[in-house]
Scaffold this active site. Structure first.
Site, mmCIF file in Angstrom:
data_model
loop_
_atom_site.group_PDB
_atom_site.id
_atom_site.type_symbol
_atom_site.label_atom_id
_atom_site.label_comp_id
_atom_site.label_asym_id
_atom_site.label_seq_id
_atom_site.Cartn_x
_atom_site.Cartn_y
_atom_site.Cartn_z
ATOM 1 N N GLY A 96 0.812 -1.232 0.000
ATOM 2 C CA GLY A 96 0.000 0.000 0.000
ATOM 3 C C GLY A 96 0.834 1.264 0.000
ATOM 4 O O GLY A 96 2.060 1.243 0.107
ATOM 5 N N GLY A 151 2.537 3.614 1.540
ATOM 6 C CA GLY A 151 3.084 3.815 2.879
ATOM 7 C C GLY A 151 3.551 5.240 3.101
ATOM 8 O O GLY A 151 3.675 5.708 4.227
ATOM 9 N N ASP A 184 8.364 5.588 8.371
ATOM 10 C CA ASP A 184 7.869 6.881 8.859
ATOM 11 C C ASP A 184 6.992 7.663 7.886
ATOM 12 O O ASP A 184 6.495 8.740 8.209
ATOM 13 C CB ASP A 184 9.073 7.758 9.269
ATOM 14 N N GLY A 185 6.831 7.149 6.675
ATOM 15 C CA GLY A 185 5.989 7.855 5.706
ATOM 16 C C GLY A 185 6.652 9.068 5.079
ATOM 17 O O GLY A 185 6.004 9.834 4.364
ATOM 18 N N ARG A 187 3.711 14.143 -7.394
ATOM 19 C CA ARG A 187 3.788 13.485 -8.696
ATOM 20 C C ARG A 187 2.384 13.337 -9.270
ATOM 21 O O ARG A 187 1.396 13.347 -8.542
ATOM 22 C CB ARG A 187 4.542 12.163 -8.607
ATOM 23 N N ASP A 207 4.353 -4.308 -7.164
ATOM 24 C CA ASP A 207 3.735 -3.094 -6.615
ATOM 25 C C ASP A 207 4.292 -1.848 -7.286
ATOM 26 O O ASP A 207 3.779 -0.749 -7.083
ATOM 27 C CB ASP A 207 3.937 -3.013 -5.093
ATOM 28 N N ASN A 208 5.349 -2.017 -8.078
ATOM 29 C CA ASN A 208 5.921 -0.883 -8.807
ATOM 30 C C ASN A 208 5.618 -0.967 -10.298
ATOM 31 O O ASN A 208 6.326 -0.384 -11.117
ATOM 32 C CB ASN A 208 7.438 -0.814 -8.580
ATOM 33 N N ASP A 235 7.573 4.922 -9.530
ATOM 34 C CA ASP A 235 8.399 4.684 -8.342
ATOM 35 C C ASP A 235 9.897 4.691 -8.660
ATOM 36 O O ASP A 235 10.544 3.646 -8.755
ATOM 37 C CB ASP A 235 8.003 3.382 -7.624
HETATM 38 P P1 AMP Z 1 9.237 0.688 -2.789
HETATM 39 O O1 AMP Z 1 10.018 -0.583 -2.974
HETATM 40 O O2 AMP Z 1 10.074 1.896 -2.530
HETATM 41 O O3 AMP Z 1 8.313 0.917 -3.933
HETATM 42 O O4 AMP Z 1 8.357 0.538 -1.472
HETATM 43 C C1 AMP Z 1 7.714 -0.646 -1.081
HETATM 44 C C2 AMP Z 1 6.683 -0.355 -0.029
HETATM 45 O O5 AMP Z 1 7.256 0.274 1.107
HETATM 46 C C3 AMP Z 1 5.555 0.550 -0.474
HETATM 47 O O6 AMP Z 1 4.376 0.068 0.081
HETATM 48 C C4 AMP Z 1 5.942 1.890 0.113
HETATM 49 O O7 AMP Z 1 4.822 2.695 0.337
HETATM 50 C C5 AMP Z 1 6.608 1.489 1.416
HETATM 51 N N1 AMP Z 1 7.577 2.483 1.884
HETATM 52 C C6 AMP Z 1 8.785 2.786 1.364
HETATM 53 N N2 AMP Z 1 9.390 3.747 2.077
HETATM 54 C C7 AMP Z 1 8.554 4.094 3.089
HETATM 55 C C8 AMP Z 1 8.597 5.035 4.165
HETATM 56 N N3 AMP Z 1 9.634 5.831 4.359
HETATM 57 N N4 AMP Z 1 7.538 5.092 4.987
HETATM 58 C C9 AMP Z 1 6.482 4.294 4.813
HETATM 59 N N5 AMP Z 1 6.378 3.392 3.832
HETATM 60 C C10 AMP Z 1 7.394 3.277 2.976
HETATM 61 MG MG MG Z 2 6.778 1.348 -4.628
#
Ligand code: AMP
Ligand code: MG
Length: 519
Positions: A99, A101, A133-134, A191, A268-269, A278
């Site tokens: 989701g 995040g 931390d979002g 974005r 998810d990407n 992403d």
């Molecule tokens: P990514 O591989 O960067 O596309 O991220 C995979 C998952 O981790 C996705 O669900 C992102 O929303 C979550 N995510 C990555 N970085 C953070 C962050 N700093 N805080 C919260 N969720 C994160």
């Molecule tokens: Mg992602």
């Protein structure tokens, strides 16, 4: 701020009934309502004027409203921001619920017959933030902001960037995951894309056996983004899957053409619209190398290396096929589409390579010519961008000394001797012979090649230089690169310094050749 708000995703699809940011497993829903975090001291770093115009934003970019909305401190009137629920296969394994995040969707906006979804990345926690931390840091935000726009101007399907702001907050990150966390400047990118729906949005619903919501999401996606396929039916779902497959193929062929390595092609990407999405530990081919990935998190298996990207798309499509299966309940037609992807991949890849080589007439040996080039290009480190750009000057009358023409592309000119030199000379001989059947003259061929072989790409070290300067408060290089990359195929002679091989200092530098998922 006056925007033509046309929210559809959060109006037409089921919402998580629980409000607030508490981490939770969500079911029976496509999204959760969230409120962006108020940044402590936001300031504007950069804005894409083209996206301001595309969205019909009339407010000044220096206004309080602009900064307020795109830093997350002000919620647009009449909107209800939300985080999407999706799952995904990460590095080959089902990861369950992921989701948004740290992405928060602000609204959908219609302007000039187009509808855009606006999303803040790094605007704080959501139910999907898991242990994180979002937030996002300036380093990774600059990389996403610059690269998305650069890809657009290269002609690669992609999400876009509207704005980049500093939050004024400090964010703790362990860049190389080696136990050395440090504070970095927090940042937020806005974005923009017609939709941010991913393969993973379908996968999570299929994994939950929630066929009803799965059908709603498929119908929604078709209605708003593939309306030409017609009303929902088994046939329409299949046609939808085929369109996604073909769009994804088109996207990945463009990546191969320009030398882009995504780095984290988890499902998810993967955008349901075939957009590059992403921007994390991505990188650009400097030395042409099918085995290269910039992502240190993937160092052991190199699952997402340059040369395997088209096959990874196929693997990801298989996961999407599984997710859509409950709506179709027939394996064969889904398998046939995956087979078609493989057939079309071969053709599309060769067509792309032929365009890079300036070959327009048909010849049955072109596959062999392309294969041999890819082989010799990897014998000694050879800069992909520079090589193809210089090759455009090859003359049809056989008067060109090939190796001399492209010598600037070699990182170690001393290595071009013996067997390697022979291989190169043989290749140039074959190329020269092949050009004889071309109807186009040298000038036409050069124009054609220069329209598909960029002169300027966002080399890994260039992004890092812009980051280092921006970290000190100097945004001039960021702006220079932003503008340079708007015309990647033009000569731009005053920008020649960026038409150069990666400097030696950048070879093994963090951020230049080594990137982790930390962002
Ligand atoms: P990514 O591989 O960067 O596309 O991220 C995979 C998952 O981790 C996705 O669900 C992102 O929303 C979550 N995510 C990555 N970085 C953070 C962050 N700093 N805080 C919260 N969720 C994160
Ligand atoms: Mg992602």
């Amino acid at each position: 701020m006056k925007l033509n708000i046309t929210d559809r995703f959060n109006k037409e699809l089921p919402a998580d009934p629980i409000m607030g940011n508490s981490r939770r497993q969500v079911s029976g829903a496509c999204f959760s309502y969230v409120t962006p975090k108020k940044p402590s001291n936001p300031s504007l770093v950069h804005v894409s004027p083209e996206m301001v115009e595309a969205l019909g934003i009339t407010e000044s970019i220096t206004s309080k409203d602009f900064l307020g909305v795109f830093s997350g401190s002000m919620v647009l009137e009449g909107t209800q921001p939300y985080a999407m629920c999706y799952g995904g296969h990460q590095f080959g394994n089902w990861a369950g619920q992921l989701g948004d995040g740290r992405a928060i969707n602000l609204a959908e906006v219609a302007h000039n017959d187009k509808t855009w979804a606006l999303q803040l990345k790094g605007a704080g926690e959501t139910p999907y933030s898991r242990t994180a931390d979002g937030l996002a840091v300036l380093r990774s935000s600059i990389r996403e902001y610059l690269c998305a726009e650069a890809m657009y101007y290269l002609g690669v399907p992609t999400t876009r960037s509207l704005s980049l702001v500093l939050s004024g907050d400090q964010v703790l990150r362990d860049v190389m995951y080696d136990g050395n966390p440090a504070y970095e400047k927090g940042a937020i990118v806005c974005r923009v894309a017609p939709s941010f729906i991913r393969f993973g949005n379908f996968e999570i619903l299929a994994a939950q056996d929630d066929v009803e919501t799965l059908r709603e999401l498929a119908d929604f996606t078709i209605k708003h983004h593939y309306s030409y396929l017609g009303n929902p039916s088994k046939e329409t779902y299949l046609a939808f899957f085929k369109e996604v497959a073909m769009k994804s193929l088109d996207m990945v062929i463009h990546w191969q053409r320009v030398g882009f390595v995504h780095g984290v092609m988890n499902t998810d990407n993967m955008s349901i619209l075939g957009l590059t999405i992403d921007y994390g530990p991505y990188g650009w081919q400097e030395g042409y190398d099918h085995g290269w990935t910039p992502n240190t998190t993937d160092k052991a298996h190199k699952r997402y290396r340059y040369g395997t990207q088209p096959q990874v798309v196929l693997w990801n499509l298989l996961k999407l096929a599984n997710a859509l299966y409950p709506l179709i309940e027939e394996v064969e037609p889904l398998q046939a589409i995956l087979g078609e992807y493989q057939d079309k991949l071969k053709i599309a890849y060769l067509t792309m390579m032929r365009s890079k080589l300036g070959l327009y007439e048909t010849d049955t040996h072109d596959q062999d010519l392309a294969d041999k080039l890819e082989d010799v290009l990897q014998r000694s480190e050879t800069d992909m961008t520079i090589f193809f750009r210089l090759l455009a000057d090859f003359k049809k009358d056989g008067s060109t000394a090939g190796l001399e023409l492209v010598k600037e592309a070699f990182y170690n000119p001393d290595e071009i001797k013996g067997e390697v030199e022979l291989q190169w000379n043989n290749w140039f001989l074959a190329y020269s012979e092949r050009l004889k059947i071309e109807q186009k003259d040298d000038v036409e061929r050069l124009a054609g090649m220069n329209a598909v072989n960029p002169k300027y790409v966002l080399r890994n070290y260039m992004a890092q230089m812009a980051i280092d300067a921006a970290d000190k408060g100097d945004y001039s290089l960021l702006d220079e690169l932003f503008n340079l990359l708007k015309q990647p195929y033009e000569e731009q002679l005053n920008m020649q310094k960026w038409f150069a091989k990666r400097p030696e200092w950048a070879r093994n530098k963090v951020g230049c050749s080594m990137l982790s998922c930390s962002s």
